[in-house]
Design a protein around this motif. Structure first.
Motif, PDB file in Angstrom:
ATOM      1  N   GLU A 216      46.889  87.103   8.555  1.00  0.00           N
ATOM      2  CA  GLU A 216      46.971  86.456   9.859  1.00  0.00           C
ATOM      3  C   GLU A 216      48.404  86.444  10.377  1.00  0.00           C
ATOM      4  O   GLU A 216      48.649  86.622  11.573  1.00  0.00           O
TER       5      GLU A 216
ATOM      6  N   ALA B  30      46.134  82.218  18.720  1.00  0.00           N
ATOM      7  CA  ALA B  30      45.817  81.104  17.824  1.00  0.00           C
ATOM      8  C   ALA B  30      44.597  80.327  18.302  1.00  0.00           C
ATOM      9  O   ALA B  30      43.817  79.806  17.495  1.00  0.00           O
TER      10      ALA B  30
ATOM     11  N   ASN C   2      41.507  81.870  16.806  1.00  0.00           N
ATOM     12  CA  ASN C   2      41.697  82.336  15.437  1.00  0.00           C
ATOM     13  C   ASN C   2      40.813  81.545  14.483  1.00  0.00           C
ATOM     14  O   ASN C   2      40.985  80.333  14.328  1.00  0.00           O
TER      15      ASN C   2
ATOM     16  N   LEU D  44      42.622  79.687  11.511  1.00  0.00           N
ATOM     17  CA  LEU D  44      43.341  78.490  11.932  1.00  0.00           C
ATOM     18  C   LEU D  44      42.377  77.360  12.257  1.00  0.00           C
ATOM     19  O   LEU D  44      42.665  76.194  11.989  1.00  0.00           O
TER      20      LEU D  44
ATOM     21  N   MET E 216      48.694  74.069  15.880  1.00  0.00           N
ATOM     22  CA  MET E 216      47.817  73.135  15.180  1.00  0.00           C
ATOM     23  C   MET E 216      47.374  71.967  16.065  1.00  0.00           C
ATOM     24  O   MET E 216      46.298  71.421  15.879  1.00  0.00           O
TER      25      MET E 216
END
Length: 207
Positions: free
Chosen positions: A69, A103, A106, A109, A174
């Motif tokens: 990744e 992201a 993803n 994630l 995040m």
């Protein structure tokens, strides 16, 4: 320096990449605890011994997944800088925006984010162990690309700025607090102040 020059070139046989891909998809669907060598062998259509031969341990598998990744993200960064060889602020804007867009979709994630909310915490220690290396690799790539623009910063100052950018991007990966474009715009604005340059054409919300 290119993104791909920092990370070692993956080695292994013809089944290594399919196994890693299957592991990522299975982690996203069922959690890290559901990932077993037997299950991966079934998904890929090979023997369990082949999975062990290609990957090794489950810890090695986790590291391979994370590295896979990271390569994808660093490739996006490299492409963004290649598009803007004479405009550092624009390159930073594009790199940040496109990393955050990648992201957002993803699956690995998303699985990690789910783990942080208690659904599966077995993967987190592996990620934490690898985090320092991930940061080092990402900052090395970005620092190498930025240095090619000859910014008015010494090595120490450049290291501080790259640390700020990478940690800010990871924080927004995040736990986003705005759209990818908004976050990219903010970091591009910071870059104009640090570098003493005029705002880039992509900066629509700040001047």
């Amino acid at each position: 320096m290119t993104a791909m020059s920092v990370l070692p070139v993956p080695t292994g046989g013809q089944y290594r990449q399919p196994i890693i891909t299957a592991a990522i998809e299975l982690t996203a669907k069922s959690g890290w605890s559901a990932v077993t060598m037997a299950r991966l062998a079934e998904l890929v259509g090979v023997s369990r011994q082949t999975v062990y031969n290609e990957i090794g341990s489950k810890t090695a598998l986790a590291e391979a997944m994370i590295s896979h990744e990271l390569r994808r993200f660093l490739a996006v960064v490299s492409t963004a800088f290649d598009r803007h060889p004479a405009d550092l602020v624009e390159a930073i804007y594009d790199a940040v925006r496109e990393v955050l867009e990648l992201a957002d979709d993803n699956i690995l994630l998303r699985a990690i984010a789910s783990a942080t909310h208690g659904t599966d915490n077995e993967f987190l220690p592996l990620l934490t162990t690898r985090a320092g290396t991930l940061l080092t690799e990402a900052k090395a790539v970005l620092r190498g690309r930025v240095r090619s623009y000859a910014p008015p910063l010494d090595d120490g100052q450049l290291t501080v700025v790259m640390d700020l950018v990478v940690r800010t991007v990871l924080s927004h990966v995040m736990q986003p607090s705005g759209t990818p474009a908004e976050t990219a715009d903010g970091l591009a604005w910071v870059a104009t102040r640090v570098l003493g340059t005029a705002p880039s054409g992509s900066m629509r919300t700040r001047s």
